[in-house]
Design a protein around this motif. Structure first.
Motif, short mmCIF file in Angstrom:
data_model
loop_
_atom_site.label_atom_id
_atom_site.label_comp_id
_atom_site.label_asym_id
_atom_site.label_seq_id
_atom_site.Cartn_x
_atom_site.Cartn_y
_atom_site.Cartn_z
N GLY A 368 0.81 -1.21 0.00
CA GLY A 368 0.00 0.00 0.00
C GLY A 368 0.85 1.26 0.00
O GLY A 368 2.04 1.23 -0.33
N TYR A 369 0.24 2.37 0.41
CA TYR A 369 0.91 3.66 0.31
C TYR A 369 1.91 3.88 1.43
O TYR A 369 1.77 3.35 2.52
CB TYR A 369 -0.15 4.78 0.30
CG TYR A 369 -0.94 4.72 -0.99
CD1 TYR A 369 -0.39 5.21 -2.17
CD2 TYR A 369 -2.20 4.13 -1.03
CE1 TYR A 369 -1.08 5.11 -3.36
CE2 TYR A 369 -2.90 4.03 -2.22
CZ TYR A 369 -2.33 4.53 -3.38
OH TYR A 369 -3.01 4.42 -4.57
N MET A 370 2.92 4.68 1.12
CA MET A 370 3.96 5.01 2.10
C MET A 370 4.06 6.52 2.19
O MET A 370 4.53 7.19 1.27
CB MET A 370 5.28 4.39 1.67
CG MET A 370 5.20 2.87 1.56
SD MET A 370 6.60 2.10 0.72
CE MET A 370 7.86 2.31 1.95
N LEU A 371 3.57 7.07 3.32
CA LEU A 371 3.54 8.52 3.53
C LEU A 371 4.55 8.89 4.61
O LEU A 371 4.88 8.06 5.47
CB LEU A 371 2.17 8.97 4.02
CG LEU A 371 0.95 8.85 3.13
CD1 LEU A 371 0.44 7.43 3.01
CD2 LEU A 371 -0.17 9.74 3.68
N THR A 372 4.99 10.14 4.62
CA THR A 372 5.77 10.61 5.76
C THR A 372 4.82 10.74 6.95
O THR A 372 3.60 10.85 6.79
CB THR A 372 6.38 12.01 5.50
OG1 THR A 372 5.32 12.95 5.38
CG2 THR A 372 7.24 12.03 4.23
N LYS A 373 5.37 10.77 8.16
CA LYS A 373 4.51 10.89 9.35
C LYS A 373 3.77 12.24 9.33
O LYS A 373 2.68 12.37 9.86
CB LYS A 373 5.33 10.73 10.63
CG LYS A 373 6.37 11.79 10.87
CD LYS A 373 7.17 11.50 12.13
CE LYS A 373 8.23 12.58 12.31
NZ LYS A 373 9.18 12.27 13.40
N VAL A 374 4.39 13.22 8.68
CA VAL A 374 3.77 14.55 8.60
C VAL A 374 2.55 14.53 7.68
O VAL A 374 1.52 15.15 7.97
CB VAL A 374 4.81 15.59 8.10
CG1 VAL A 374 4.17 16.95 7.89
CG2 VAL A 374 5.97 15.69 9.08
N ASP A 375 2.66 13.79 6.60
CA ASP A 375 1.54 13.70 5.65
C ASP A 375 0.41 12.80 6.14
O ASP A 375 -0.74 12.98 5.76
CB ASP A 375 2.04 13.13 4.30
CG ASP A 375 2.77 14.17 3.46
OD1 ASP A 375 2.59 15.38 3.71
OD2 ASP A 375 3.52 13.76 2.55
N PHE A 376 0.77 11.82 6.96
CA PHE A 376 -0.19 10.78 7.37
C PHE A 376 -1.45 11.40 8.01
O PHE A 376 -1.34 12.22 8.92
CB PHE A 376 0.50 9.84 8.36
CG PHE A 376 -0.29 8.61 8.70
CD1 PHE A 376 -0.36 7.54 7.82
CD2 PHE A 376 -0.98 8.53 9.91
CE1 PHE A 376 -1.09 6.40 8.13
CE2 PHE A 376 -1.71 7.40 10.23
CZ PHE A 376 -1.77 6.33 9.34
N THR A 377 -2.61 11.02 7.53
CA THR A 377 -3.92 11.54 7.95
C THR A 377 -3.94 13.07 8.08
O THR A 377 -4.53 13.63 9.00
CB THR A 377 -4.43 10.93 9.28
OG1 THR A 377 -3.57 11.35 10.35
CG2 THR A 377 -4.49 9.43 9.24
N SER A 378 -3.24 13.73 7.15
CA SER A 378 -3.24 15.21 7.20
C SER A 378 -4.37 15.77 6.33
O SER A 378 -5.52 15.82 6.78
CB SER A 378 -1.87 15.73 6.77
OG SER A 378 -1.53 15.27 5.47
N PHE A 379 -4.08 16.11 5.07
CA PHE A 379 -5.13 16.64 4.19
C PHE A 379 -6.28 15.64 4.09
O PHE A 379 -6.05 14.44 4.08
CB PHE A 379 -4.60 16.89 2.78
CG PHE A 379 -3.33 17.67 2.73
CD1 PHE A 379 -3.31 19.01 3.11
CD2 PHE A 379 -2.15 17.08 2.29
CE1 PHE A 379 -2.13 19.73 3.05
CE2 PHE A 379 -0.97 17.80 2.23
CZ PHE A 379 -0.95 19.12 2.61
#
Ligand SMILES: [Zn+2]
Length: 416
Positions: A368-379
């Motif tokens: 699945g997707y790999m986001l930075t912790k900053v991006d995770f559940t952000s927008f």
């Protein structure tokens, strides 16, 4: 060193060699199509053929296989079965990447809400054998080769970011292996294209089985004399996709559009590599490392528990996977076991020890997707990619481990 000493050393090390082969893996009869979680949809026709493609490289006692398969994702549990059938290459030197076509059979064994999976295990076993067959054939075809390597911007309407149209990486990496002796002397054995894009022009909802834009890309490269074509995806997560937008605000989602984009990308790739300097007898280096991720996501836990395709777990709610770093001549390559967002791709490439960085996305595993912790559940836009990610730390762990591997590894040859 005298000429004779140099010659003796080259003999001891062995000349750089390359070999390539492919197999068609279109199921007959056709199978349902899976574009992700949920019950796969029945298919009634096909556009193009699904295939698996292998490029084997050798220098001295180092041998590496790069394989791509037309599917959404290819779990290590399946890849390892092929590795066991391949003679003459250490399993950890076999990189298997999924193209991420959204119009192929389910290879994850996605469970429905009742925990049932409809994956066709017989088809998957057949693919396992064909992967091994393609690699074994490529080993048998190994011959003295040189390389041309280039990274450049692929121009034209190929990809964009569906969430924010400019936020994607237009760089296209190309590795071309060229025969240096024998009847094919001077001609390409294989052309590998590395570019980040979702092959989802046709998608999973139209009852069509297809390699999507990758099929026309392979065909174009081969028809232009590029040898066996391979497509390794890049950091195409959240949400770098094919630019099939039309002026009327609608999307073109048919085989003609796959051809337009696939052929354009093929032409761009061949143009990018055309004038690259020949690398005679280049160096080859391969290292593999096991890395682990916590599985924080409920959906991902459910899939891993219920799927009949059993991935290696590394303890309760932890998953293990293989990360590879390759130096091929002047290029450096890192694998990504999933769909990294483009900002992660930029960051990792920037810190690699080369002017020619390649990222092989969805390779060895696709979690699945790999986001930075900053991006995770952000927008709000990132709700979906966050839910279909292992967790908040996936991208962070990947970047840390990948760059550690870069720092521990030798640099590729200089390309000044
Ligand atoms: Zn995707």
């Amino acid at each position: 060193m005298t000429t004779q000493q140099v010659f003796a050393q080259q003999l001891a090390v062995g000349h750089f060699k390359a070999g390539a082969a492919f197999r068609i893996i279109t199921p007959n009869p056709l199978l349902p199509v899976s574009g992700g979680i949920g019950t796969p949809k029945k298919s009634t026709e096909k556009n193009g053929e699904l295939s698996v493609r292998a490029l084997v490289l050798e220098k001295g006692n180092v041998r590496v296989a790069i394989v791509n398969i037309d599917n959404l994702g290819w779990p290590a549990a399946l890849g390892n079965k092929s590795r066991a059938l391949i003679k003459g290459i250490p399993p950890e030197n076999i990189l298997i990447g999924a193209t991420h076509t959204h119009s192929g059979p389910d290879a994850y064994g996605f469970p429905n809400e009742k925990g049932e999976s409809f994956a066709d295990l017989k088809y998957l076993d057949d693919c396992v054998e064909k992967i091994a067959d393609a690699v074994n054939e490529a080993i048998g075809k190994l011959e003295d080769a040189s390389l041309k390597i280039a990274v450049g911007e692929a121009k034209g309407k190929i990809a964009y970011n569906y969430y924010a149209d400019q936020l994607y990486d237009p760089r296209c990496g190309v590795i071309q292996a060229i025969a240096t002796s024998g009847p094919k002397k001077g001609n390409p054995i294989a052309t590998l294209v590395n570019y980040a894009v979702h092959p989802e022009v046709i998608g999973s909802g139209r009852g069509i089985l297809s390699p999507d834009l990758c099929g026309p890309l392979y065909d174009r490269i081969e028809s232009q004399g590029g040898g066996v074509a391979l497509f390794m995806n890049g950091a195409q997560g959240g949400m770098v996709t094919a630019d099939n937008r039309q002026e009327n605000g609608k999307e073109a989602s048919d085989w003609n559009e796959c051809k337009r984009i696939g052929e354009l990308l093929a032409d761009e790739a061949l143009g990018i590599v055309k004038d690259a300097a020949i690398q005679e007898n280049p160096a080859l280096y391969c290292v593999a490392k096991k890395i682990e991720f916590p599985v924080d996501s409920e959906i991902m836990r459910y899939i891993l528990q219920k799927s009949p395709i059993k991935n290696e777990m590394a303890g309760e709610n932890r998953i293990a996977t293989q990360l590879n770093l390759l130096n091929i001549g002047t290029a450096q390559i890192l694998t990504v076991p999933g769909e990294a967002l483009p900002n992660i791709g930029y960051y990792v490439k920037r810190h690699m020890n080369t002017k020619q960085p390649f990222l092989f996305g969805l390779t060895n595993d696709a979690f699945g997707y790999m986001l930075t912790k900053v991006d995770f559940t952000s927008f709000k836009r990132y709700d979906y990619v966050s839910r279909t990610s292992l967790g908040e730390m996936t991208g962070e762990i990947y970047m840390e481990q990948a760059l550690k591997l870069v720092n521990e590894s030798p640099k590729p040859e200089s390309n000044k």
